[in-house]
Design an enzyme around this catalytic site. Structure first.
Site, mmCIF file in Angstrom:
data_model
loop_
_atom_site.group_PDB
_atom_site.id
_atom_site.type_symbol
_atom_site.label_atom_id
_atom_site.label_comp_id
_atom_site.label_asym_id
_atom_site.label_seq_id
_atom_site.Cartn_x
_atom_site.Cartn_y
_atom_site.Cartn_z
ATOM 1 N N LYS A 221 0.835 -1.200 0.000
ATOM 2 C CA LYS A 221 0.000 0.000 0.000
ATOM 3 C C LYS A 221 0.872 1.253 0.000
ATOM 4 C CE LYS A 221 -4.038 -2.010 0.227
ATOM 5 N NZ LYS A 221 -4.990 -1.781 1.313
ATOM 6 N N GLN B 170 -1.080 -12.778 10.381
ATOM 7 C CA GLN B 170 -1.446 -12.653 8.973
ATOM 8 C C GLN B 170 -0.145 -12.455 8.208
ATOM 9 O OE1 GLN B 170 -3.824 -9.456 10.137
ATOM 10 N NE2 GLN B 170 -2.393 -7.855 9.522
ATOM 11 N N ASP C 144 -3.733 -8.242 17.061
ATOM 12 C CA ASP C 144 -4.451 -7.580 15.986
ATOM 13 C C ASP C 144 -5.637 -8.427 15.521
ATOM 14 O OD1 ASP C 144 -4.372 -5.308 13.978
ATOM 15 O OD2 ASP C 144 -4.294 -7.020 12.603
ATOM 16 N N GLU D 134 -7.436 -6.557 20.410
ATOM 17 C CA GLU D 134 -7.835 -5.413 19.577
ATOM 18 C C GLU D 134 -9.001 -5.871 18.706
ATOM 19 O OE1 GLU D 134 -7.666 -2.869 15.818
ATOM 20 O OE2 GLU D 134 -7.143 -4.987 15.983
ATOM 21 N N LYS E 133 0.217 4.606 9.337
ATOM 22 C CA LYS E 133 0.167 3.203 8.930
ATOM 23 C C LYS E 133 0.820 2.980 7.579
ATOM 24 C CE LYS E 133 -3.878 1.368 9.146
ATOM 25 N NZ LYS E 133 -5.351 1.222 9.112
ATOM 26 N N TYR E 134 0.893 4.045 6.769
ATOM 27 C CA TYR E 134 1.379 3.877 5.395
ATOM 28 C C TYR E 134 2.583 4.753 5.063
ATOM 29 C CZ TYR E 134 -3.352 2.022 5.319
ATOM 30 O OH TYR E 134 -4.495 1.323 5.623
#
Length: 664
Positions: free
Chosen positions: A254, A314, A385, A414, A525-526
């Site tokens: 991303k 993940q 997460d 979370e 986050k990015y």
């Protein structure tokens, strides 16, 4: 466990979570009050005990011990178990008729009625002889007393015999050696897990170490993040939480603001874990090495700060697991691996495990090894997460496996999802949980929600960690908001619960949203972010003061201590906390209006304070450091956007030998 014979009934055992399937939560050093309804046909005198033992860690495993239960009323019994150490405990209840006391009561009634009691005295002799036999190998003195008393009852009756038979002292001796073949044991062995104290009392600060350089251009390292530790310590936080620190995938990476196409130099989302450099046990090369991380953990400890890591199970499509263990992943009919989705959101840079597939045993074992790897590096707290997207069975198994070996490890869930799912995650073992506090803005809804989660039965397993913001959530009430909004939400979070946290930038009143969404514009986050600790309008001093107040006053460190009180203004929330022993008492009033001053008449709970309405008592308002004398239940308060919260430590006066002193 085989049920004991006997006609005693044991019902309504509390606390008991979901018929004993899950463990109650407490903190080491606390006690566990156990209650039950216990009864039997007829008029027998009953004895009841709570049996308990510590079972983990193995080094502290104990034999079964017993504490007596006291009769309260209406067949209700109660007792308290000590939970001295961190670990898992088992407990159950056992009860039996006290044959000798029952006999003594019946004997007295018959004597009072003028009945002949020769036969009854022989029955009593037999009971004493049985108790003497049981005492023989345990207490020679008790054996002697019981045997002699039994022999006396077999001689011709006399008033002295009757007086001795009805002696409370003799009943005490006989009761120490009961016939427990008639006992009934509760048909379940229940569990309580005693966490270490940080499970109940902690202040979290979330930091992206890659932005530690603070210029928004240069990728930070763990060494750079060490430079933040004095700042975090000054703010008063004792836990620093790092988002994933692992290599980040390149496939479908991303770009800034969650764009689907990354530009050269875009750092990607840290939650897209795994690349050629490694996976969940590896360190992102630009952050440093494993040795650098270990040094960061040690440096944090030197500042009184614990490091919490993100546990995000993940993978990016580039994770080594994808090539090495394709059987661990979900596949589409065309053979491609499914990417993660939370409609309308889609995470093209993440693929999910096949949690309940045929390879689950090997997958689960590997993921447990990930946790233990970071435990070996000194990590004792994990923020997990999106646990609600993984099977409950997995978390129940994993947390128990880890905590049986390392009971000091804490897990924060979370999961902003359906209420029953959030509670179920707490039941299966999560130490703390994110909450809906982020969206509870008004007096009635705040009170209702906090009463629900801080009082039994929910508080027996659920500990709410209150966050006014996270990297994922910039709630509407903080979007482009004034410092007053940030002040009041921090005051609520840090005093309503004994555990709270905030994401970096909150103290700088960062509130620029993506239009129409609860997301940060230019989200960290990015991308890297430039943080200016001296940004105009920051509330760092307010945050530091709140945390200092929390540290200094034990009442604010207790989760189940919260009680709400009356305020005549719907925009002023009034509540208090006190320690179980009453040595620390705090009252709090918070304005829910960030725009204008609010006045309120507070009704102080005199009975709760233990203060006579005519008594004068001292309060110390801790945020502004002002002392006052109060008398009576009604107090007028004025709160402003600049000072939206008042926190009072309450002190009562007492007369000393020469003067008056006060005590909390």
């Amino acid at each position: 466990m085989t049920e004991r014979l006997g006609s005693v009934f044991i019902e309504n055992v509390q606390p008991e979570l979901d018929a004993g399937r899950y463990a109650i939560k407490r903190v080491a050093g606390e006690s566990l009050t156990v209650r039950a309804d216990i009864f039997k046909e007829g008029h027998d005198v009953l004895v009841a005990v709570a049996r308990w033992r510590q079972v983990t860690p193995a080094a502290r495993k104990t034999d079964w011990a017993e504490v007596p239960l006291a009769f309260k009323n209406n067949d209700a019994w109660e007792g308290t178990l000590p939970l001295a150490h961190n670990g898992r405990y088992e407990y159950t209840i056992e009860a039996w008729p006290d044959l000798f006391r029952t006999w003594a009561l019946e004997l007295k009634r018959k004597v009072d009625a003028g009945r002949d009691v020769k036969s009854e005295l022989l029955e009593g002799a037999a009971l004493l002889e049985g108790a003497a036999a049981r005492a023989k190998g345990q207490s020679p003195e008790d054996h002697r007393v019981l045997a002699e008393a039994g022999a006396r009852l077999r001689t011709p009756p006399s008033p002295d015999h009757l007086l001795a038979a009805l002696s409370p002292e003799l009943a005490d001796v006989a009761s120490r050696h009961p016939d427990r073949s008639l006992a009934r044991r509760y048909d379940k062995v229940l569990e309580v897990f005693a966490d270490r104290e940080k499970a109940r009392d902690a202040a979290w600060y979330e930091l992206f170490p890659r932005s530690a350089k603070r210029d928004g251009k240069t990728h930070g390292t763990f060494k750079d993040a060490e430079g933040w530790l004095p700042y975090i310590q000054k703010l008063g936080f004792d836990t620093v939480y790092l988002p994933p620190i692992h290599p980040i995938g390149r496939t479908a990476r991303k770009g800034k603001n969650n764009s689907l196409k990354a530009q050269p130099g875009d750092v990607g989302s840290p939650w897209a874990i795994g690349a050629a450099e490694g996976g969940h046990k590896a360190i992102h090369p630009e952050l440093g090495t494993l040795k650098d991380f270990q040094a960061f953990v040690v440096a944090a400890q030197a500042h009184g700060i614990e490091v919490a890591l993100d546990l995000a199970f993940q993978c990016s499509p580039d994770h080594p697991y994808v090539k090495e263990h394709p059987e661990w992943f979900q596949h589409r009919p065309d053979g491609t691996i499914k990417t993660a989705e939370n409609p309308p959101k889609r995470y093209e840079d993440i693929v999910n495990f096949d949690w309940m597939g045929p390879a689950r045993d090997a997958l689960w074992k590997e993921l447990k090894s990930v946790v233990l790897h970071w435990v070996d590096q000194g990590v004792r707290t994990f923020r997990v997460d999106n646990p609600h997207t993984k099977p409950m069975q997995f978390w129940h198994w994993l947390i128990r496996e880890v905590q049986d070996a390392h009971p000091e490890v804490l897990f924060l869930s979370e999961a902003f999802t359906r209420p029953k799912v959030m509670k179920a995650l707490a039941k299966v073992g999560f130490t703390q949980s994110y909450t809906y506090f982020t969206w509870r803005l008004f007096k009635d809804e705040l009170r209702a929600y906090l009463e629900e989660i801080t009082q039994p039965p929910v508080a027996d397993y659920f500990r709410g960690n209150l966050w006014p913001n996270t990297p994922d959530i910039l709630p509407e009430n903080l979007q482009n908001a004034s410092p007053a909004a940030f002040r009041l939400r921090a005051a609520l979070a840090s005093t309503l619960s004994s555990v709270w946290g905030m994401y970096c930038g909150y103290e700088l009143c960062e509130g620029r949203p993506v239009p129409g969404k609860e997301e940060y514009l230019d989200s960290e986050k990015y991308q890297l972010v430039a943080w200016d600790w001296a940004r105009p309008g920051n509330i760092s001093g307010w945050i530091a003061r709140l945390n200092a107040v929390r540290r200094a006053h034990p009442a604010l460190q207790h989760y189940q201590a919260l009680r709400f009180f009356t305020s005549d203004n719907d925009r002023v929330l009034f509540y208090g906390k006190r320690t179980p022993d009453g040595t620390s008492t705090v009252l709090v009033a918070v304005s829910l209006d960030p725009y204008a001053p609010q006045e309120a008449l507070l009704h102080v709970p005199m009975d709760w304070l233990g203060v006579n309405p005519e008594e004068t008592y001292q309060v110390h308002e801790l945020m502004a450091d002002q002392r006052s004398l109060w008398q009576g239940p009604d107090v007028q308060v004025r709160l402003t956007p600049e000072q939206p919260a008042a926190v009072w430590a309450v002190y009562r006066f007492r007369r000393t030998e020469h003067a008056f002193d006060y005590f909390e």
